[in-house]
Design a protein around this motif. Structure first.
Motif, mmCIF file in Angstrom:
data_model
loop_
_atom_site.group_PDB
_atom_site.id
_atom_site.type_symbol
_atom_site.label_atom_id
_atom_site.label_comp_id
_atom_site.label_asym_id
_atom_site.label_seq_id
_atom_site.Cartn_x
_atom_site.Cartn_y
_atom_site.Cartn_z
ATOM 1 N N PHE A 170 0.837 -1.205 0.000
ATOM 2 C CA PHE A 170 0.000 0.000 0.000
ATOM 3 C C PHE A 170 0.874 1.257 0.000
ATOM 4 C CE2 PHE A 170 -1.496 3.381 2.829
ATOM 5 C CZ PHE A 170 -2.430 3.945 1.966
ATOM 6 N N THR A 171 1.829 1.304 0.918
ATOM 7 C CA THR A 171 2.556 2.571 1.093
ATOM 8 C C THR A 171 3.460 2.902 -0.101
ATOM 9 O OG1 THR A 171 4.345 1.488 2.291
ATOM 10 C CG2 THR A 171 2.609 2.462 3.631
ATOM 11 N N LEU A 172 4.095 1.890 -0.696
ATOM 12 C CA LEU A 172 5.059 2.217 -1.755
ATOM 13 C C LEU A 172 4.408 2.754 -3.036
ATOM 14 C CD1 LEU A 172 7.727 -0.597 -1.196
ATOM 15 C CD2 LEU A 172 7.901 1.821 -0.612
ATOM 16 N N PRO A 173 3.327 2.125 -3.547
ATOM 17 C CA PRO A 173 2.705 2.726 -4.740
ATOM 18 C C PRO A 173 2.131 4.116 -4.465
ATOM 19 C CG PRO A 173 1.992 0.455 -4.474
ATOM 20 C CD PRO A 173 2.730 0.829 -3.226
ATOM 21 N N VAL A 174 1.502 4.284 -3.299
ATOM 22 C CA VAL A 174 0.979 5.627 -2.983
ATOM 23 C C VAL A 174 2.159 6.596 -2.851
ATOM 24 C CG1 VAL A 174 -0.276 7.030 -1.299
ATOM 25 C CG2 VAL A 174 -1.105 4.760 -1.882
ATOM 26 N N GLY A 175 3.226 6.117 -2.207
ATOM 27 C CA GLY A 175 4.410 6.964 -2.031
ATOM 28 C C GLY A 175 5.021 7.361 -3.365
ATOM 29 N N ALA A 176 5.094 6.383 -4.303
ATOM 30 C CA ALA A 176 5.689 6.704 -5.607
ATOM 31 C C ALA A 176 4.882 7.801 -6.293
ATOM 32 C CB ALA A 176 5.751 5.451 -6.478
ATOM 33 N N THR A 177 3.572 7.818 -6.039
ATOM 34 C CA THR A 177 2.719 8.837 -6.667
ATOM 35 C C THR A 177 2.769 10.161 -5.922
ATOM 36 O OG1 THR A 177 1.221 7.029 -7.157
ATOM 37 C CG2 THR A 177 0.362 9.246 -7.523
ATOM 38 N N MET A 178 2.741 10.079 -4.589
ATOM 39 C CA MET A 178 2.507 11.300 -3.811
ATOM 40 C C MET A 178 3.702 11.813 -3.017
ATOM 41 S SD MET A 178 -1.169 10.581 -2.133
ATOM 42 C CE MET A 178 -1.208 12.231 -1.485
ATOM 43 N N ASN A 179 4.622 10.910 -2.668
ATOM 44 C CA ASN A 179 5.669 11.313 -1.724
ATOM 45 C C ASN A 179 6.996 11.522 -2.442
ATOM 46 O OD1 ASN A 179 6.909 11.697 0.868
ATOM 47 N ND2 ASN A 179 7.745 9.633 0.691
ATOM 48 N N MET A 180 7.324 12.750 -2.712
ATOM 49 C CA MET A 180 8.552 13.029 -3.471
ATOM 50 C C MET A 180 9.373 14.083 -2.741
ATOM 51 S SD MET A 180 7.529 12.797 -7.416
ATOM 52 C CE MET A 180 6.566 11.419 -8.036
ATOM 53 N N ASP A 181 10.152 13.623 -1.772
ATOM 54 C CA ASP A 181 10.947 14.555 -0.970
ATOM 55 C C ASP A 181 11.977 15.293 -1.822
ATOM 56 O OD1 ASP A 181 9.528 13.314 0.979
ATOM 57 O OD2 ASP A 181 11.237 12.478 2.062
ATOM 58 N N GLY A 182 12.672 14.523 -2.674
ATOM 59 C CA GLY A 182 13.724 15.126 -3.488
ATOM 60 C C GLY A 182 13.148 16.153 -4.453
ATOM 61 N N THR A 183 12.003 15.814 -5.036
ATOM 62 C CA THR A 183 11.363 16.721 -5.996
ATOM 63 C C THR A 183 10.909 18.003 -5.299
ATOM 64 O OG1 THR A 183 10.651 14.830 -7.282
ATOM 65 C CG2 THR A 183 9.453 16.883 -7.660
ATOM 66 N N ALA A 184 10.310 17.844 -4.115
ATOM 67 C CA ALA A 184 9.814 19.009 -3.379
ATOM 68 C C ALA A 184 10.976 19.946 -3.024
ATOM 69 C CB ALA A 184 9.088 18.560 -2.115
ATOM 70 N N LEU A 185 12.059 19.335 -2.549
ATOM 71 C CA LEU A 185 13.243 20.128 -2.166
ATOM 72 C C LEU A 185 13.780 20.884 -3.384
ATOM 73 C CD1 LEU A 185 16.064 18.809 0.119
ATOM 74 C CD2 LEU A 185 16.665 19.950 -1.997
ATOM 75 N N TYR A 186 13.887 20.149 -4.484
ATOM 76 C CA TYR A 186 14.429 20.723 -5.712
ATOM 77 C C TYR A 186 13.577 21.884 -6.232
ATOM 78 C CZ TYR A 186 14.120 20.788 -10.833
ATOM 79 O OH TYR A 186 13.979 21.185 -12.136
ATOM 80 N N GLU A 187 12.262 21.733 -6.177
ATOM 81 C CA GLU A 187 11.398 22.772 -6.744
ATOM 82 C C GLU A 187 11.527 24.084 -5.979
ATOM 83 O OE1 GLU A 187 7.487 21.231 -7.374
ATOM 84 O OE2 GLU A 187 8.210 19.912 -8.953
ATOM 85 N N GLY A 188 11.607 23.975 -4.666
ATOM 86 C CA GLY A 188 11.776 25.182 -3.860
ATOM 87 C C GLY A 188 13.101 25.862 -4.169
ATOM 88 N N VAL A 189 14.183 25.066 -4.230
ATOM 89 C CA VAL A 189 15.505 25.631 -4.502
ATOM 90 C C VAL A 189 15.520 26.288 -5.884
ATOM 91 C CG1 VAL A 189 17.943 25.083 -4.898
ATOM 92 C CG2 VAL A 189 16.738 23.988 -3.020
ATOM 93 N N ALA A 190 14.973 25.570 -6.886
ATOM 94 C CA ALA A 190 15.046 26.072 -8.260
ATOM 95 C C ALA A 190 14.314 27.404 -8.410
ATOM 96 C CB ALA A 190 14.463 25.035 -9.217
ATOM 97 N N VAL A 191 13.116 27.473 -7.856
ATOM 98 C CA VAL A 191 12.330 28.696 -8.049
ATOM 99 C C VAL A 191 12.982 29.873 -7.307
ATOM 100 C CG1 VAL A 191 10.107 29.796 -7.571
ATOM 101 C CG2 VAL A 191 10.187 27.532 -8.609
ATOM 102 N N ILE A 192 13.488 29.620 -6.106
ATOM 103 C CA ILE A 192 14.137 30.729 -5.388
ATOM 104 C C ILE A 192 15.424 31.148 -6.098
ATOM 105 C CG2 ILE A 192 15.297 31.395 -3.232
ATOM 106 C CD1 ILE A 192 13.022 30.307 -1.746
ATOM 107 N N PHE A 193 16.150 30.159 -6.625
ATOM 108 C CA PHE A 193 17.367 30.489 -7.378
ATOM 109 C C PHE A 193 17.028 31.408 -8.562
ATOM 110 C CE2 PHE A 193 19.874 29.309 -11.211
ATOM 111 C CZ PHE A 193 21.095 29.844 -10.832
ATOM 112 N N LEU A 194 15.977 31.035 -9.307
ATOM 113 C CA LEU A 194 15.602 31.847 -10.481
ATOM 114 C C LEU A 194 15.137 33.241 -10.063
ATOM 115 C CD1 LEU A 194 13.858 29.126 -12.669
ATOM 116 C CD2 LEU A 194 16.025 30.288 -13.116
ATOM 117 N N ILE A 195 14.438 33.291 -8.931
ATOM 118 C CA ILE A 195 14.005 34.615 -8.451
ATOM 119 C C ILE A 195 15.225 35.450 -8.045
ATOM 120 C CG2 ILE A 195 12.755 35.816 -6.609
ATOM 121 C CD1 ILE A 195 10.673 33.605 -6.730
ATOM 122 N N GLN A 196 16.214 34.780 -7.398
ATOM 123 C CA GLN A 196 17.419 35.521 -6.999
ATOM 124 C C GLN A 196 18.130 36.097 -8.224
ATOM 125 O OE1 GLN A 196 19.696 32.681 -4.692
ATOM 126 N NE2 GLN A 196 18.735 33.274 -2.766
#
Ligand code: ASP
Length: 444
Positions: free
Chosen positions: A311-337
């Motif tokens: 149960f947890t792994l398929p839902v996690g593959a769809t919904m739980n993306m720590d690396g992606t979340a971290l990256y998106e915040g860094v990328a957008v702030i970098f571009l704003i900077q």
């Protein structure tokens, strides 16, 4: 196989793009007649075609992906508390990941390094003065006004208008409402849930087709960036990449502490158990493609109860993306900077703006499909939420594939930690209780 080939092709495309860019920048005189048309072609293929095509699918992709992700929890509802623990774990670790990312980018300030400033100045030249008035006007809005206009009014917009305008906050919040309603209504809402689940598959398929363009498109983008800006662009991206990888390293340490203290498992045993899944995620850059291996590693090497991991792994593959979340915040702030004050209207990184990035990065990572470069697509959502034009995303696209390797392997690691933790915490809730203790003791 096809994905691994794509990954090699992207590397070849990047190397070729670098060589072409260096050639155009260093050896072709500025007055050469073919320089401008060459850059036009590179931009057309990389930005107009590839980024344009990715942009085209953002709105339906996010709507379908979030509704499908939430609807997959309907099984979790049947599993009672385990579902809520799973969601609680995903939510908390994703928030920690974004927090670490924002902390890293705001401390390292990759967009404010000399090299990044040089890139910005080349872009901007005379435009900066024109924007000064707007910057002053933006900074004069009170926090309450910004909250009302930039968050509440965007969320409470006609959803069809949000889809047409690409208003990400509106799309995400409406998708969450549809998903939650489907889960609560259950069977009568099944056709709606099925529609979005099928739509999600269709969108993932289209994303995969678009990725076929990636080797050539990324090569063109690198060539164009290097040809026009030379070394400083790459150094700026070097600091940006360093910030993402540094944030990811800190997050992995955090995940290993969670494994040790909450999952009661030795971090070394954990790392050894999931190394195959980690390597496949790193090379394929797809959590979905890695899922069968992740389930096998977590069940067989880590001894997690399959009732939990299935149960947890398929839902996690769809919904739980720590690396992606971290990256998106860094990328957008970098571009704003780098570009914030050159954009029309200018973007000022206020605390409220940072909060919008925090929230949309968490939500956009939930909406990211588990396929190569999906985070790049949903990053556009975080970008539009703060008014950053999508054209600017081209500047981080050049290193996206390498960063996708790091964030996908972190996504998979986060899912595996989640399975270990939920298994540990859900023990007494299992119907077949006696099975679990034996597995657990053998694994830890
Ligand atoms: N490639 C990532 C994954 O499959 C998603 C992303 O692009 O961030 O997990």
């Amino acid at each position: 196989m096809a994905r691994i080939r794509l990954h090699s092709l992207i590397f070849i495309g990047m190397a070729a793009g670098l060589l072409v860019g260096l050639f155009l920048h260093n050896w072709v005189p500025e007055e050469a007649r073919f320089l401008e048309p060459s850059i036009w072609v590179l931009d057309f293929v990389g930005k107009t075609m590839f980024i344009g095509a990715l942009t085209m699918i953002i709105a339906p992709l996010i709507l379908a992906s979030i509704v499908a992700g939430i609807c997959s929890i309907s099984n979790a509802a049947a599993l009672g508390q385990m579902g809520w623990k799973t969601l609680g774990y995903y939510f908390c670790t994703t928030m920690v990941a974004v927090g670490i990312g924002l902390g890293a980018v705001l401390t390292i300030n990759p967009g404010k390094k000399d090299s990044a400033v040089a890139v910005r100045e080349q872009m901007a030249e005379k435009k900066f003065e024109e924007k000064r008035a707007y910057i002053e006007e933006s900074s004069s809005r009170s926090a309450g006004e910004i909250f009302k206009q930039d968050i509440v009014q965007r969320i409470l917009r006609n959803p069809f208008k949000s889809l047409v305008e690409g208003n990400s906050l509106g799309i995400i919040s409406f998708a969450i409402l549809i998903g939650l309603a489907c889960v609560l209504i259950g069977e009568p809402a099944r056709p709606v849930a099925d529609f979005f689940i099928a739509m999600n598959h269709v969108m993932m398929k289209i994303t995969m087709w678009l990725m076929g363009m990636a080797p050539v498109a990324i090569g063109c983008i690198i060539a164009s960036v290097v040809a026009q800006m030379g070394g400083p662009a790459l150094v700026a991206l070097g600091w940006y990449s360093f910030t993402v990888v540094f944030g990811i390293a800190i997050h992995i340490v955090f995940l290993l502490m969670v494994v040790k203290w909450v999952g009661k498992m030795s971090p070394l045993v954990f790392l050894k158990g999931i190394r195959n899944a980690w390597m496949i995620a790193f090379s394929s850059t797809s959590s979905a493609a890695t899922l069968p291996v992740t389930i096998r590693c977590v069940n067989e090497e880590l001894g997690v109860d399959p009732k939990v991991s299935n149960f947890t792994l398929p839902v996690g593959a769809t919904m739980n993306m720590d690396g992606t979340a971290l990256y998106e915040g860094v990328a957008v702030i970098f571009l704003i900077q780098v570009f914030g004050d050159l954009i029309e209207p200018a973007i000022v990184l206020t605390p409220v703006m940072t909060l919008v990035i925090f929230i949309t990065a968490v939500l956009a990572s939930v909406g990211a499909a588990a396929v190569p470069s999906a985070g790049l697509v949903t990053m556009a959502l975080v970008a539009t939420a703060v008014g950053l034009p999508l054209d600017y995303i081209a500047y981080v696209l050049a290193v996206d594939h390498v960063l996708d390797m790091f964030r996908t392997s972190t996504n998979v690691m986060g899912d595996a930690v989640g399975a270990v933790v939920v298994d540990r915490l859900s023990g007494p809730l299992q119907e077949d209780g006696p099975e679990l203790p034996g597995m657990r003791s053998s694994s830890s």
